[in-house]
Write a protein that holds these residues in place. Structure first.
Motif, short mmCIF file in Angstrom:
data_model
loop_
_atom_site.label_atom_id
_atom_site.label_comp_id
_atom_site.label_asym_id
_atom_site.label_seq_id
_atom_site.Cartn_x
_atom_site.Cartn_y
_atom_site.Cartn_z
N GLN A 10 5.72 -9.69 38.54
CA GLN A 10 6.65 -9.96 39.64
C GLN A 10 6.45 -8.89 40.70
O GLN A 10 6.56 -7.70 40.41
CB GLN A 10 8.07 -9.96 39.11
N THR A 11 6.17 -9.32 41.95
CA THR A 11 5.91 -8.36 43.01
C THR A 11 7.04 -8.25 44.02
O THR A 11 7.06 -7.31 44.80
CB THR A 11 4.61 -8.71 43.75
N HIS A 12 7.95 -9.21 44.04
CA HIS A 12 9.06 -9.19 44.99
C HIS A 12 10.20 -10.02 44.41
O HIS A 12 9.97 -11.03 43.76
CB HIS A 12 8.62 -9.80 46.33
N VAL A 13 11.43 -9.58 44.64
CA VAL A 13 12.60 -10.34 44.18
C VAL A 13 13.75 -10.17 45.16
O VAL A 13 13.95 -9.10 45.72
CB VAL A 13 13.03 -9.93 42.75
N GLU A 14 14.44 -11.26 45.40
CA GLU A 14 15.69 -11.28 46.16
C GLU A 14 16.66 -12.11 45.34
O GLU A 14 16.34 -13.23 44.95
CB GLU A 14 15.50 -11.94 47.52
N SER A 15 17.83 -11.55 45.06
CA SER A 15 18.77 -12.31 44.24
C SER A 15 20.20 -12.09 44.67
O SER A 15 20.54 -11.08 45.28
CB SER A 15 18.60 -11.94 42.77
N SER A 16 21.01 -13.08 44.37
CA SER A 16 22.46 -13.01 44.57
C SER A 16 23.09 -13.59 43.31
O SER A 16 22.39 -13.86 42.33
CB SER A 16 22.87 -13.78 45.82
N VAL A 17 24.37 -13.81 43.36
CA VAL A 17 25.08 -14.28 42.17
C VAL A 17 24.53 -15.61 41.66
O VAL A 17 24.30 -15.79 40.48
CB VAL A 17 26.59 -14.41 42.46
N PHE A 18 24.26 -16.56 42.56
CA PHE A 18 23.85 -17.90 42.14
C PHE A 18 22.41 -18.26 42.49
O PHE A 18 21.93 -19.32 42.11
CB PHE A 18 24.77 -18.96 42.72
N GLU A 19 21.72 -17.40 43.24
CA GLU A 19 20.35 -17.72 43.65
C GLU A 19 19.39 -16.58 43.34
O GLU A 19 19.77 -15.41 43.38
CB GLU A 19 20.28 -18.02 45.16
N ASN A 20 18.16 -16.94 43.03
CA ASN A 20 17.13 -15.96 42.74
C ASN A 20 15.83 -16.45 43.35
O ASN A 20 15.43 -17.59 43.14
CB ASN A 20 16.98 -15.79 41.23
N THR A 21 15.18 -15.60 44.14
CA THR A 21 13.88 -15.91 44.72
C THR A 21 12.94 -14.77 44.36
O THR A 21 13.28 -13.61 44.53
CB THR A 21 13.97 -16.05 46.25
N ALA A 22 11.75 -15.12 43.86
CA ALA A 22 10.80 -14.09 43.45
C ALA A 22 9.38 -14.54 43.74
O ALA A 22 9.11 -15.74 43.82
CB ALA A 22 10.95 -13.79 41.96
N ILE A 23 8.50 -13.57 43.91
CA ILE A 23 7.08 -13.85 44.04
C ILE A 23 6.41 -13.29 42.80
O ILE A 23 6.61 -12.13 42.43
CB ILE A 23 6.48 -13.22 45.31
N TRP A 24 5.63 -14.14 42.14
CA TRP A 24 4.88 -13.78 40.95
C TRP A 24 3.40 -13.88 41.26
O TRP A 24 2.97 -14.79 41.97
CB TRP A 24 5.22 -14.72 39.80
N VAL A 25 2.60 -12.97 40.72
CA VAL A 25 1.16 -12.99 40.92
C VAL A 25 0.48 -13.14 39.57
O VAL A 25 0.80 -12.42 38.61
CB VAL A 25 0.67 -11.70 41.63
N ASP A 26 -0.45 -14.09 39.49
CA ASP A 26 -1.26 -14.30 38.30
C ASP A 26 -2.34 -13.22 38.28
O ASP A 26 -3.15 -13.14 39.20
CB ASP A 26 -1.88 -15.70 38.37
N ARG A 27 -2.35 -12.38 37.27
CA ARG A 27 -3.31 -11.28 37.19
C ARG A 27 -4.75 -11.77 37.09
O ARG A 27 -5.66 -11.09 37.54
CB ARG A 27 -3.02 -10.38 35.99
#
Length: 64
Positions: A10-27
């Protein structure tokens, strides 16, 4: 026994109580994926550039 490395990082994450957004990178491939969840629903899709090609990132090995 050799330690097995995680394929995704996981390279980036933004989250709140009900929402989660993340960027994942395949190694292995370097492809970036966007994960978004809201409540009990969620989904993942590759991140694309303006030409429709996947965004590729080189992931450096984590130091122990």
């Amino acid at each position: 026994m050799a330690k097995k490395e995680k394929r995704f990082v996981q390279t980036h994450v933004e989250s709140s109580v009900f929402e989660n957004t993340a960027i994942w990178v395949d190694r292995e491939t370097g492809v970036n994926y966007l994960w978004h969840s809201s409540g009990e629903a969620g989904g993942m899709t590759p991140l694309l550039d303006r030409e429709g090609k996947p965004i590729i990132t080189t992931v450096l090995e984590e130091k122990e």
